[in-house]
Design an enzyme around this catalytic site. Structure first.
Site, PDB file in Angstrom:
ATOM      1  N   ASP A  69     -29.506 -36.960 -61.231  1.00 12.48           N
ATOM      2  CA  ASP A  69     -29.756 -37.593 -62.533  1.00 12.48           C
ATOM      3  C   ASP A  69     -28.843 -36.916 -63.683  1.00 12.48           C
ATOM      4  O   ASP A  69     -28.958 -35.734 -63.561  1.00 12.48           O
ATOM      5  CB  ASP A  69     -31.090 -37.491 -62.638  1.00 12.48           C
ATOM      6  CG  ASP A  69     -31.761 -38.270 -63.797  1.00 12.48           C
ATOM      7  OD1 ASP A  69     -31.101 -39.321 -64.048  1.00 12.48           O
ATOM      8  OD2 ASP A  69     -32.730 -37.973 -64.442  1.00 12.48           O
ATOM      9  N   GLU A  73     -22.797 -44.529 -67.177  1.00 14.86           N
ATOM     10  CA  GLU A  73     -23.642 -45.035 -68.140  1.00 14.86           C
ATOM     11  C   GLU A  73     -22.859 -45.322 -69.341  1.00 14.86           C
ATOM     12  O   GLU A  73     -21.744 -44.714 -69.458  1.00 14.86           O
ATOM     13  CB  GLU A  73     -24.536 -43.958 -68.750  1.00 14.86           C
ATOM     14  CG  GLU A  73     -25.307 -44.164 -69.929  1.00 14.86           C
ATOM     15  CD  GLU A  73     -26.523 -43.428 -70.138  1.00 14.86           C
ATOM     16  OE1 GLU A  73     -27.033 -42.375 -69.183  1.00 14.86           O
ATOM     17  OE2 GLU A  73     -27.009 -43.271 -71.274  1.00 14.86           O
TER      18      GLU A  73
HETATM   19  P1  13P Z   1     -38.347 -40.862 -69.464  1.00 17.64           P
HETATM   20  O1  13P Z   1     -38.490 -39.525 -69.944  1.00 17.64           O
HETATM   21  O2  13P Z   1     -38.922 -41.956 -70.056  1.00 17.64           O
HETATM   22  O3  13P Z   1     -39.377 -40.537 -68.243  1.00 17.64           O
HETATM   23  O4  13P Z   1     -37.014 -40.951 -68.567  1.00 17.64           O
HETATM   24  C1  13P Z   1     -36.632 -40.259 -67.534  1.00 17.64           C
HETATM   25  C2  13P Z   1     -35.024 -40.872 -67.151  1.00 17.64           C
HETATM   26  O5  13P Z   1     -34.380 -41.692 -67.683  1.00 17.64           O
HETATM   27  C3  13P Z   1     -34.538 -39.795 -66.318  1.00 17.64           C
HETATM   28  O6  13P Z   1     -33.155 -40.123 -66.091  1.00 17.64           O
HETATM   29  O1  G3H Z   2     -33.360 -37.811 -68.388  1.00 22.42           O
HETATM   30  C1  G3H Z   2     -33.777 -36.598 -67.867  1.00 22.42           C
HETATM   31  C2  G3H Z   2     -34.813 -36.223 -66.832  1.00 22.42           C
HETATM   32  O2  G3H Z   2     -36.013 -36.637 -67.742  1.00 22.42           O
HETATM   33  C3  G3H Z   2     -34.667 -34.823 -66.314  1.00 22.42           C
HETATM   34  O3  G3H Z   2     -35.038 -33.843 -67.427  1.00 22.42           O
HETATM   35  O4  G3H Z   2     -33.234 -32.520 -67.611  1.00 22.42           O
HETATM   36  O5  G3H Z   2     -35.320 -31.632 -68.219  1.00 22.42           O
HETATM   37  O6  G3H Z   2     -34.866 -32.110 -65.779  1.00 22.42           O
HETATM   38  P1  G3H Z   2     -34.614 -32.435 -67.010  1.00 22.42           P
HETATM   39 ZN    ZN Z   3     -32.243 -40.729 -68.184  1.00 19.13          ZN
END
Ligand code: 13P
Ligand code: G3H
Ligand code: ZN
Length: 315
Positions: A81, A133
């Site tokens: 992510d 993105e």
């Molecule tokens: P939220 O903060 O709305 O849960 O979004 C999570 C997200 O986009 C992780 O990439």
């Molecule tokens: O978009 C971000 C996610 O909520 C992950 O959050 O970077 O604090 O693990 P983090």
């Molecule tokens: Zn995100």
């Protein structure tokens, strides 16, 4: 069974969205698998850079491999992510991740294309798929003029050009959401008008919605009643997921809502049992509550009950 996000998107496109849930630890991992098995849903495990360094990047990998053995029926993708270029290469080389996100959305358009293109080449050479993105998520304040607010959203014409020139497999679009528990300061909502324009230019192409937690008010009230201070927290209406899915959103990212479940369980547990100190006591409650939460989200996304259908398509 680990599959790519692309395989899941082919099954889901236009019909429902796949839940993409972030994990950081053992309890989330168990709750996540249980919830998806209870609701018979395919899913995406998301690992952020922060999650990789919380303990050690090998730790989550080991937890997921163990969960895969404990729940042999599960069908899921393992996805990085919000990766930067270097972290993407690290995940691609690990051979464990089936999908990575390169997030160069903060860069100018041409630079975003250049970086994304490099990651796509490296990933595709190893059979790994890439989410990129375009546009900027972020709290759009009510006092911000429409022109300024729209400038941060994904430009539909640029989206088409971006996908063609990068070769990415899915695109995260900014359509009015933001990360975290404080998404909307007033009456703002999802920009279905922008989403529709993107889908018109990219028919059949999987779109991703970040910042999709709904920040349930009941959860916020319980946290505040147990000593928390989350005043004014607000999220996305989860009854809008299916409308977004019909417009090409095949992946919906949810992290904050899971953190709220964790916070509520632990705050209430220690408020109600001040004499206890065994971490397994609230941990057991959290795993059960997190599983319930995941099953509920999958109902809202339309992914619940799709597991066997996806298994057949994969054969
Ligand atoms: P939220 O903060 O709305 O849960 O979004 C999570 C997200 O986009 C992780 O990439
Ligand atoms: O978009 C971000 C996610 O909520 C992950 O959050 O970077 O604090 O693990 P983090
Ligand atoms: Zn995100």
């Amino acid at each position: 069974m680990i599959v790519t996000t692309k395989q899941l998107f082919e099954a889901a496109y236009g019909k429902y969205a796949i839940g993409a849930y972030n994990i950081n630890n053992l309890e989330q991992t168990m709750g996540l698998f249980r919830g998806n098995m209870d609701s018979q849903a395919p899913f995406i495990i998301q690992i952020s850079k922060g999650a990789r360094s919380y303990t050690h990047k090998a730790m989550l990998e080991a937890l997921i491999r163990a969960a895969d053995q404990i729940f042999p029926e599960a069908i899921f993708a393992v996805h990085l992510d919000h990766g930067d270029e270097q972290t993407c290469y690290d995940c691609i080389e690990s051979g464990f991740y089936s999908s990575v996100m390169i997030d160069a959305s903060h860069e100018p358009f041409e630079k975003n294309i250049e970086i994304t293109r490099r990651v796509v080449e490296a990933a595709h050479a190893r059979g790994i798929v890439v989410e990129a993105e375009l546009g900027q998520l972020g709290g759009v304040e009510e006092h911000v003029k429409v022109d300024e607010a729209n400038a941060k959203l994904t430009n539909p014409d640029q989206a088409k050009e971006f996908v063609e020139r990068t070769g990415c497999d899915s695109l995260a679009c900014a359509i009015g959401t933001s990360h975290g528990a404080f998404k909307f300061s007033g009456s703002q909502a999802l920009r279905f008008d922008v989403l529709e324009e993107i889908q018109k230019r990219l028919p059949g192409f999987p779109l991703v919605m970040h910042g999709s937690s709904s920040v349930p008010q009941e959860e916020v009230e319980r946290i505040n009643a147990a000593g928390g201070n989350l005043k004014g927290a607000k999220g996305v209406n989860e009854d809008e997921f299916k409308r977004a899915a019909a417009l090409g959103v095949t992946k919906v990212n949810i992290d904050t809502d899971g953190r709220l479940v964790w916070t509520r369980v632990h705050r209430e547990f220690f408020r109600d049992h001040p004499e206890k100190f065994d971490l397994r006591d609230p941990g057991k409650i959290f795993m059960a509550e997190y599983a319930k939460f995941i099953a509920h989200k999958n109902e809202k996304l339309g992914s619940a009950g799709r597991l066997e259908e996806v298994r057949k398509l994969l054969k």
